[in-house]
Scaffold this motif. Structure first.
Motif, PDB file in Angstrom:
ATOM      1  N   ALA A  95       0.841  -1.206   0.000  1.00 34.37           N
ATOM      2  CA  ALA A  95       0.000   0.000   0.000  1.00 34.37           C
ATOM      3  C   ALA A  95       0.871   1.250   0.000  1.00 34.37           C
ATOM      4  O   ALA A  95       0.562   2.245  -0.664  1.00 34.37           O
ATOM      5  N   GLY A  96       1.984   1.205   0.724  1.00 35.73           N
ATOM      6  CA  GLY A  96       2.921   2.332   0.739  1.00 35.73           C
ATOM      7  C   GLY A  96       3.524   2.590  -0.624  1.00 35.73           C
ATOM      8  O   GLY A  96       3.797   3.743  -0.992  1.00 35.73           O
ATOM      9  N   ALA A  97       3.722   1.519  -1.392  1.00 38.73           N
ATOM     10  CA  ALA A  97       4.295   1.679  -2.737  1.00 38.73           C
ATOM     11  C   ALA A  97       3.347   2.415  -3.669  1.00 38.73           C
ATOM     12  O   ALA A  97       3.766   2.968  -4.683  1.00 38.73           O
ATOM     13  N   GLY A  98       2.071   2.442  -3.319  1.00 36.34           N
ATOM     14  CA  GLY A  98       1.102   3.153  -4.153  1.00 36.34           C
ATOM     15  C   GLY A  98       0.994   4.627  -3.839  1.00 36.34           C
ATOM     16  O   GLY A  98       0.233   5.345  -4.499  1.00 36.34           O
ATOM     17  N   ALA A  99       1.741   5.089  -2.847  1.00 32.85           N
ATOM     18  CA  ALA A  99       1.695   6.511  -2.492  1.00 32.85           C
ATOM     19  C   ALA A  99       2.502   7.342  -3.474  1.00 32.85           C
ATOM     20  O   ALA A  99       3.498   6.879  -4.038  1.00 32.85           O
ATOM     21  N   ARG A 100       2.097   8.580  -3.668  1.00 29.71           N
ATOM     22  CA  ARG A 100       2.817   9.499  -4.558  1.00 29.71           C
ATOM     23  C   ARG A 100       3.951  10.214  -3.837  1.00 29.71           C
ATOM     24  O   ARG A 100       4.700  10.960  -4.439  1.00 29.71           O
ATOM     25  N   VAL A 101       4.031  10.002  -2.536  1.00 28.04           N
ATOM     26  CA  VAL A 101       5.021  10.686  -1.700  1.00 28.04           C
ATOM     27  C   VAL A 101       5.755   9.630  -0.878  1.00 28.04           C
ATOM     28  O   VAL A 101       5.311   8.495  -0.768  1.00 28.04           O
ATOM     29  N   PRO A 102       6.909   9.985  -0.297  1.00 26.31           N
ATOM     30  CA  PRO A 102       7.620   9.017   0.544  1.00 26.31           C
ATOM     31  C   PRO A 102       6.782   8.584   1.746  1.00 26.31           C
ATOM     32  O   PRO A 102       6.168   9.410   2.423  1.00 26.31           O
ATOM     33  N   VAL A 103       6.761   7.297   1.985  1.00 21.85           N
ATOM     34  CA  VAL A 103       6.022   6.720   3.109  1.00 21.85           C
ATOM     35  C   VAL A 103       6.946   5.742   3.824  1.00 21.85           C
ATOM     36  O   VAL A 103       7.549   4.881   3.193  1.00 21.85           O
ATOM     37  N   ARG A 104       7.051   5.899   5.121  1.00 25.89           N
ATOM     38  CA  ARG A 104       7.886   4.999   5.914  1.00 25.89           C
ATOM     39  C   ARG A 104       6.977   4.131   6.780  1.00 25.89           C
ATOM     40  O   ARG A 104       6.182   4.641   7.566  1.00 25.89           O
ATOM     41  N   VAL A 105       7.103   2.805   6.620  1.00 24.02           N
ATOM     42  CA  VAL A 105       6.244   1.857   7.310  1.00 24.02           C
ATOM     43  C   VAL A 105       7.002   1.171   8.437  1.00 24.02           C
ATOM     44  O   VAL A 105       8.128   0.694   8.244  1.00 24.02           O
ATOM     45  N   GLY A 106       6.404   1.103   9.604  1.00 21.52           N
ATOM     46  CA  GLY A 106       7.029   0.471  10.755  1.00 21.52           C
ATOM     47  C   GLY A 106       6.742  -1.015  10.838  1.00 21.52           C
ATOM     48  O   GLY A 106       5.960  -1.573  10.075  1.00 21.52           O
ATOM     49  N   ARG A 107       7.354  -1.655  11.813  1.00 18.96           N
ATOM     50  CA  ARG A 107       7.166  -3.077  12.052  1.00 18.96           C
ATOM     51  C   ARG A 107       5.923  -3.290  12.911  1.00 18.96           C
ATOM     52  O   ARG A 107       5.231  -2.347  13.276  1.00 18.96           O
ATOM     53  N   SER A 108       5.656  -4.537  13.220  1.00 16.65           N
ATOM     54  CA  SER A 108       4.497  -4.870  14.046  1.00 16.65           C
ATOM     55  C   SER A 108       4.609  -4.204  15.416  1.00 16.65           C
ATOM     56  O   SER A 108       5.704  -3.944  15.911  1.00 16.65           O
ATOM     57  N   LEU A 109       3.473  -3.968  16.033  1.00 20.18           N
ATOM     58  CA  LEU A 109       3.444  -3.258  17.312  1.00 20.18           C
ATOM     59  C   LEU A 109       4.049  -4.099  18.434  1.00 20.18           C
ATOM     60  O   LEU A 109       4.661  -3.572  19.359  1.00 20.18           O
ATOM     61  N   GLY A 110       3.856  -5.394  18.365  1.00 19.12           N
ATOM     62  CA  GLY A 110       4.404  -6.269  19.390  1.00 19.12           C
ATOM     63  C   GLY A 110       5.466  -7.191  18.829  1.00 19.12           C
ATOM     64  O   GLY A 110       5.666  -7.240  17.608  1.00 19.12           O
ATOM     65  N   PRO A 111       6.150  -7.890  19.730  1.00 20.71           N
ATOM     66  CA  PRO A 111       6.010  -7.848  21.184  1.00 20.71           C
ATOM     67  C   PRO A 111       6.708  -6.620  21.780  1.00 20.71           C
ATOM     68  O   PRO A 111       7.682  -6.130  21.226  1.00 20.71           O
ATOM     69  N   HIS A 112       6.207  -6.155  22.932  1.00 20.48           N
ATOM     70  CA  HIS A 112       6.795  -4.994  23.582  1.00 20.48           C
ATOM     71  C   HIS A 112       6.373  -4.976  25.045  1.00 20.48           C
ATOM     72  O   HIS A 112       5.264  -5.386  25.403  1.00 20.48           O
ATOM     73  N   ALA A 113       7.272  -4.463  25.878  1.00 19.06           N
ATOM     74  CA  ALA A 113       6.999  -4.405  27.318  1.00 19.06           C
ATOM     75  C   ALA A 113       5.790  -3.531  27.638  1.00 19.06           C
ATOM     76  O   ALA A 113       5.070  -3.780  28.616  1.00 19.06           O
ATOM     77  N   ARG A 114       5.542  -2.488  26.843  1.00 17.11           N
ATOM     78  CA  ARG A 114       4.377  -1.638  27.086  1.00 17.11           C
ATOM     79  C   ARG A 114       3.075  -2.434  26.916  1.00 17.11           C
ATOM     80  O   ARG A 114       2.103  -2.234  27.656  1.00 17.11           O
ATOM     81  N   LEU A 115       3.038  -3.323  25.953  1.00 14.27           N
ATOM     82  CA  LEU A 115       1.855  -4.149  25.760  1.00 14.27           C
ATOM     83  C   LEU A 115       1.668  -5.086  26.942  1.00 14.27           C
ATOM     84  O   LEU A 115       0.533  -5.324  27.382  1.00 14.27           O
ATOM     85  N   ALA A 116       2.770  -5.628  27.447  1.00 12.78           N
ATOM     86  CA  ALA A 116       2.683  -6.503  28.617  1.00 12.78           C
ATOM     87  C   ALA A 116       2.141  -5.745  29.826  1.00 12.78           C
ATOM     88  O   ALA A 116       1.326  -6.271  30.596  1.00 12.78           O
ATOM     89  N   THR A 117       2.567  -4.507  29.992  1.00 15.70           N
ATOM     90  CA  THR A 117       2.054  -3.678  31.090  1.00 15.70           C
ATOM     91  C   THR A 117       0.553  -3.469  30.942  1.00 15.70           C
ATOM     92  O   THR A 117      -0.207  -3.542  31.930  1.00 15.70           O
ATOM     93  N   ALA A 118       0.107  -3.216  29.721  1.00 19.38           N
ATOM     94  CA  ALA A 118      -1.329  -3.047  29.471  1.00 19.38           C
ATOM     95  C   ALA A 118      -2.079  -4.339  29.776  1.00 19.38           C
ATOM     96  O   ALA A 118      -3.186  -4.310  30.342  1.00 19.38           O
ATOM     97  N   GLN A 119      -1.506  -5.474  29.411  1.00 22.98           N
ATOM     98  CA  GLN A 119      -2.155  -6.752  29.699  1.00 22.98           C
ATOM     99  C   GLN A 119      -2.305  -6.968  31.209  1.00 22.98           C
ATOM    100  O   GLN A 119      -3.338  -7.467  31.671  1.00 22.98           O
ATOM    101  N   VAL A 120      -1.285  -6.622  31.965  1.00 20.75           N
ATOM    102  CA  VAL A 120      -1.353  -6.772  33.417  1.00 20.75           C
ATOM    103  C   VAL A 120      -2.475  -5.902  33.973  1.00 20.75           C
ATOM    104  O   VAL A 120      -3.250  -6.342  34.845  1.00 20.75           O
ATOM    105  N   ASP A 121      -2.603  -4.690  33.490  1.00 22.12           N
ATOM    106  CA  ASP A 121      -3.694  -3.820  33.937  1.00 22.12           C
ATOM    107  C   ASP A 121      -5.052  -4.443  33.628  1.00 22.12           C
ATOM    108  O   ASP A 121      -5.977  -4.405  34.453  1.00 22.12           O
ATOM    109  N   ARG A 122      -5.192  -5.005  32.422  1.00 21.16           N
ATOM    110  CA  ARG A 122      -6.459  -5.634  32.053  1.00 21.16           C
ATOM    111  C   ARG A 122      -6.753  -6.841  32.952  1.00 21.16           C
ATOM    112  O   ARG A 122      -7.907  -7.073  33.338  1.00 21.16           O
ATOM    113  N   LEU A 123      -5.720  -7.615  33.290  1.00 17.85           N
ATOM    114  CA  LEU A 123      -5.914  -8.757  34.186  1.00 17.85           C
ATOM    115  C   LEU A 123      -6.392  -8.297  35.558  1.00 17.85           C
ATOM    116  O   LEU A 123      -7.317  -8.882  36.138  1.00 17.85           O
TER     117      LEU A 123
END
Length: 265
Positions: A95-123
């Motif tokens: 989808a980024g390749a279809g842009a007319r301007v430069p687009v920088r795409v990141g990696r997946s959101l996880g795994p990450h310690a911030r997500l683990a912290t959110a999971q603990v809160d949900r528990l």
């Protein structure tokens, strides 16, 4: 979930000034699930003062292909996907390749310690007691790299919870809920939003004897902070990849090694 934020993104598909952020979730036929992704975009926009567009790979509007094709200035794209896989490695960069301007795409959101912290809160919100055995349940994938991500996510959850967290998946590679969950366990869905998988996780976990099933991650403050952190890291990179149209006309000039006009970060 206990998080509250505007129910709409800061903007829809169309032009966007430099420094904008596009978040991209998978998309679901469950409206409440899509609202989570749009709420994340709106919350980040409200906290950062920036224009943030929520988009989807499929099943919901606006589609990321349309959003990126309509950009007038460079933008960064933060996938709201918890593990790597086809969508992160192929669909979003395409989808980024279809842009007319430069687009920088990141990696997946996880795994990450911030997500683990959110999971603990949900528990804790769901009533899980300290020391209770925990099982992380993910949607799952047939991609071995996704399985690696899930193993790491379970490790991070165990570290944040203060005890080992076992792993189960609903599909793909790995053990199923009924093989892992034991009576008295607390279950932490490794899911961003409500929908088909969230319902199935709760049903199967309860059937296996789980006493607590936490809510999905949703627009938890740690999730919002992680999305903002990823956007900032992408913007801090030194080189913007050239859009597809420019690369075709610059064959004699060295170009970025990015795939589909976007760079993983």
């Amino acid at each position: 979930m206990t998080d509250h934020a505007p129910s709409r993104p800061a903007t829809g598909p169309g032009t966007a000034p430099a420094g904008d952020v596009v978040t991209v979730a998978h998309g679901t036929r469950t409206p409440a699930g899509n609202e989570v992704a749009l709420t994340l975009a709106a919350t980040l926009a409200g906290r950062s003062g920036r224009r943030v567009t929520g988009a989807f790979v499929e099943l919901a509007d606006p589609l990321v292909t349309d959003v990126l094709a309509g950009l007038a200035e460079p933008a960064v794209v933060v996938p709201l996907l918890l593990t790597t896989g086809m969508h992160v490695r192929q669909d979003v960069p395409r989808a980024g390749a279809g842009a007319r301007v430069p687009v920088r795409v990141g990696r997946s959101l996880g795994p990450h310690a911030r997500l683990a912290t959110a999971q603990v809160d949900r528990l804790r919100e769901a009533g899980a007691e300290p020391g209770c055995p925990v099982v992380l349940v993910a949607a799952g994938s047939s991609d071995p790299l996704a399985q690696r991500d899930l193993a790491r996510a379970a490790e991070l959850l165990g570290r944040a919870w203060g005890g080992p967290a076992r792993l189960a998946v609903m599909s793909g590679i790995g053990p199923r809920v009924d093989e892992v969950v034991r009576p008295g366990d607390a279950v932490s869905p490794y899911l961003l939003a409500p929908g088909f998988f969230a319902r199935k996780v709760a049903e199967q976990a309860r059937a296996a004897g789980a006493t607590v099933v936490a809510d999905v991650l949703g627009a938890h403050p740690e999730v919002v902070a992680l999305v903002g952190q990823r956007a900032g890291a992408l913007e801090a990179a030194r080189r913007w990849p050239a859009p597809e149209s420019q690369r075709k006309s610059m064959s004699s000039v060295p170009v970025s090694s990015s795939v589909g006009g976007s760079t993983a970060s």
